[in-house]
Motif scaffolding. Structure first.
Motif, PDB file in Angstrom:
ATOM      1  N   PHE A   9       1.057  -1.087   0.153  1.00 16.07           N
ATOM      2  CA  PHE A   9       0.007  -0.271  -0.415  1.00 16.07           C
ATOM      3  C   PHE A   9       1.115   0.751  -0.242  1.00 16.07           C
ATOM      4  O   PHE A   9       1.981   1.362   0.794  1.00 16.07           O
ATOM      5  N   GLU A  10       0.503   2.096  -1.268  1.00 12.43           N
ATOM      6  CA  GLU A  10       1.567   3.212  -0.956  1.00 12.43           C
ATOM      7  C   GLU A  10       0.479   4.341  -0.844  1.00 12.43           C
ATOM      8  O   GLU A  10      -0.334   5.337  -1.577  1.00 12.43           O
ATOM      9  N   SER A  11       0.211   5.242  -0.363  1.00  5.76           N
ATOM     10  CA  SER A  11      -0.213   6.934   0.604  1.00  5.76           C
ATOM     11  C   SER A  11      -0.244   7.589  -0.558  1.00  5.76           C
ATOM     12  O   SER A  11       0.907   7.952  -1.104  1.00  5.76           O
ATOM     13  N   LEU A  12      -1.327   8.026  -1.218  1.00  6.36           N
ATOM     14  CA  LEU A  12      -1.443   8.969  -2.631  1.00  6.36           C
ATOM     15  C   LEU A  12      -1.604  10.289  -1.412  1.00  6.36           C
ATOM     16  O   LEU A  12      -1.012  11.297  -1.998  1.00  6.36           O
ATOM     17  N   PHE A  13      -3.111  10.566  -0.897  1.00  3.56           N
ATOM     18  CA  PHE A  13      -3.331  11.454  -0.305  1.00  3.56           C
ATOM     19  C   PHE A  13      -3.769  11.252   1.358  1.00  3.56           C
ATOM     20  O   PHE A  13      -4.508  10.443   1.181  1.00  3.56           O
ATOM     21  N   VAL A  23      -2.772   0.295  -4.215  1.00  6.06           N
ATOM     22  CA  VAL A  23      -2.558  -1.157  -3.439  1.00  6.06           C
ATOM     23  C   VAL A  23      -1.938  -1.738  -4.778  1.00  6.06           C
ATOM     24  O   VAL A  23      -2.556  -2.126  -6.438  1.00  6.06           O
ATOM     25  N   ARG A  24      -0.621  -2.936  -4.666  1.00  5.14           N
ATOM     26  CA  ARG A  24      -0.665  -3.046  -5.510  1.00  5.14           C
ATOM     27  C   ARG A  24      -0.125  -4.681  -5.658  1.00  5.14           C
ATOM     28  O   ARG A  24       0.395  -5.358  -4.218  1.00  5.14           O
ATOM     29  N   LEU A  25      -1.418  -5.652  -6.449  1.00  3.93           N
ATOM     30  CA  LEU A  25      -1.671  -7.576  -5.760  1.00  3.93           C
ATOM     31  C   LEU A  25      -0.895  -7.937  -5.738  1.00  3.93           C
ATOM     32  O   LEU A  25       0.032  -7.481  -6.701  1.00  3.93           O
ATOM     33  N   PRO A  26      -0.377  -9.479  -4.966  1.00  2.00           N
ATOM     34  CA  PRO A  26       0.567 -10.039  -5.682  1.00  2.00           C
ATOM     35  C   PRO A  26       0.721 -10.444  -7.718  1.00  2.00           C
ATOM     36  O   PRO A  26       1.364 -11.085  -7.812  1.00  2.00           O
ATOM     37  N   CYS A  32      -6.431   0.992  -6.544  1.00  2.00           N
ATOM     38  CA  CYS A  32      -6.627   2.395  -5.665  1.00  2.00           C
ATOM     39  C   CYS A  32      -7.666   2.330  -4.477  1.00  2.00           C
ATOM     40  O   CYS A  32      -8.703   1.732  -4.698  1.00  2.00           O
ATOM     41  N   VAL A  33      -7.459   2.684  -3.248  1.00  2.00           N
ATOM     42  CA  VAL A  33      -8.244   2.051  -2.563  1.00  2.00           C
ATOM     43  C   VAL A  33      -7.833   3.458  -1.229  1.00  2.00           C
ATOM     44  O   VAL A  33      -7.096   4.131  -0.861  1.00  2.00           O
ATOM     45  N   SER A  34      -9.408   3.626  -0.681  1.00  3.47           N
ATOM     46  CA  SER A  34      -9.853   4.517   0.077  1.00  3.47           C
ATOM     47  C   SER A  34     -10.018   4.489   1.315  1.00  3.47           C
ATOM     48  O   SER A  34     -11.300   3.639   0.919  1.00  3.47           O
ATOM     49  N   PHE A  35      -9.673   5.046   2.409  1.00  4.90           N
ATOM     50  CA  PHE A  35     -10.180   4.163   4.192  1.00  4.90           C
ATOM     51  C   PHE A  35     -10.707   4.996   4.583  1.00  4.90           C
ATOM     52  O   PHE A  35     -10.309   6.516   4.433  1.00  4.90           O
ATOM     53  N   ILE A  36     -12.115   4.865   4.900  1.00  2.13           N
ATOM     54  CA  ILE A  36     -12.922   6.437   5.335  1.00  2.13           C
ATOM     55  C   ILE A  36     -12.613   5.992   6.658  1.00  2.13           C
ATOM     56  O   ILE A  36     -13.287   5.178   7.324  1.00  2.13           O
ATOM     57  N   TYR A  37     -13.175   7.412   7.583  1.00  7.10           N
ATOM     58  CA  TYR A  37     -13.480   7.890   8.722  1.00  7.10           C
ATOM     59  C   TYR A  37     -14.480   8.966   9.113  1.00  7.10           C
ATOM     60  O   TYR A  37     -13.448  10.172   9.757  1.00  7.10           O
ATOM     61  N   GLN A 301      -7.456 -12.731  -1.471  1.00  2.97           N
ATOM     62  CA  GLN A 301      -6.560 -11.858  -1.475  1.00  2.97           C
ATOM     63  C   GLN A 301      -7.712 -11.096  -1.161  1.00  2.97           C
ATOM     64  O   GLN A 301      -8.561 -10.493  -1.157  1.00  2.97           O
ATOM     65  N   LYS A 302      -7.214 -10.304   0.699  1.00  7.36           N
ATOM     66  CA  LYS A 302      -8.420  -9.590   0.773  1.00  7.36           C
ATOM     67  C   LYS A 302      -7.533  -8.866   1.830  1.00  7.36           C
ATOM     68  O   LYS A 302      -6.837  -8.085   2.288  1.00  7.36           O
TER      69      LYS A 302
END
Length: 309
Positions: A9-13, A23-26, A32-37, A301-302
């Motif tokens: 995982f490489e953070s962009l913003f 995210v680079r998968l195997p 691209c992945v966004s984790f929200i709170y 993959q999870k």
């Protein structure tokens, strides 16, 4: 949560309410992945909606998934009590339409948050969700989000399943040395070894050992066994509570099991720390602390999103 040995995982913003990254998968595919709170205040969440719309333009040419706690429902049926469409819900849905996102198929719990109260004061909502853009569904059309039981948290973790899991043939039986110290161990062995079986000597021994496996597991007294039993009981109660959020006795049992599980988890942690300390003092490895990794034969993959407690 993710395993860096399998997912990079490489953070962009990064903003107050989200972490957006790559995210680079195997298989070397990048998504691209966004984790929200999301914040509790509906006005403050508007900056999150602008953030999501901005990222939708930046990520429109790559598969993009968002998951986490958005702190607002989309539809009336996602609230156990209130059926009214609020302004906050309208703002949320407007942002979703503008960003051209859609919910992933889901399994597991219907409600992902509850206010930890009983009776008429009990409220459950779906505040946590996973959404993807068109590219995501084009690449991972069979993906789905699984909403797990919350355990001792008030929010449910989300597991994103990208492909079918390869069924394993089961784990081999492992003898735990502490069984030999149990008061029932020798009588149990004597009783089973006194039984008569027919067949070749090797076959007879195999049958006796097989019959012993279940009995040996029943005398386990390790703290992690207590934790596992409590987790299973809590899972069943929370599944029933998700379907019947108004049931007061289920809510009381849920609170009681959460409390017992919290204590058991602390006992388990203390137990493992002691074993590690004793093992390290002897210059060995701790046989009580096992770390597993994804096997080479698995194709799943999870990505996990666990709400902070």
């Amino acid at each position: 949560m993710w395993d860096p040995a399998h997912i990079v995982f490489e953070s962009l913003f990064v903003s107050e309410q989200a972490i957006h990254g790559k995210v680079r998968l195997p298989n070397e595919l990048e998504v691209c992945v966004s984790f929200i709170y999301g914040l509790c205040d509906s006005g403050a969440r508007k900056s999150l909606w602008y953030d999501i719309i901005y990222c939708s333009n930046q990520f429109k040419n790559v598969p993009w998934i968002l998951l986490g706690d958005f702190n607002v429902t989309r539809f009336c049926h996602e609230h156990s009590v209130n059926c009214r469409v609020t302004e906050a819900m309208e703002d949320f849905n407007s942002a979703i339409r503008t960003a051209e996102l859609e919910d992933l198929r889901s399994t597991g719990l219907s409600f992902t948050w509850n206010n930890m109260r009983c009776g008429a004061a009990a409220i459950s909502k779906k505040l946590d969700r996973a959404m993807g853009n068109w590219k995501w569904f084009n690449c991972f059309g069979d993906s789905f989000a699984h909403y797990l039981n919350p355990g001792i948290s008030d929010h449910s973790p989300i597991s994103i399943q990208l492909m079918q899991h390869t069924q394993s043939s089961g784990r081999p039986f492992k003898f735990l040395n502490f069984w030999a110290d149990h008061e029932d161990f020798l009588p149990m062995i004597a009783q089973e070894w006194g039984k008569v079986y027919t067949g070749a000597p090797v076959k007879v021994i195999q049958l006796k050992l097989k019959a012993l496996k279940g009995q040996l597991r029943s005398i386990s007294t390790r703290p992690d066994t207590v934790v596992e039993v409590l987790r299973q009981r809590l899972n069943l109660v929370q599944i029933d509570l998700d379907a019947n959020p108004e049931m007061g006795h289920l809510k009381s049992l849920d609170i009681q099991l959460r409390r017992e599980l919290s204590i058991a988890v602390k006992n388990e942690e203390s137990f493992c720390k002691k074993k590690i300390k004793n093992s390290m003092a002897k210059g060995g490895r701790c046989k009580y602390c096992l770390f597993s990794q994804i096997g080479q034969g698995e194709t799943i993959q999870k990505l996990h999103c666990q709400h902070p407690e």
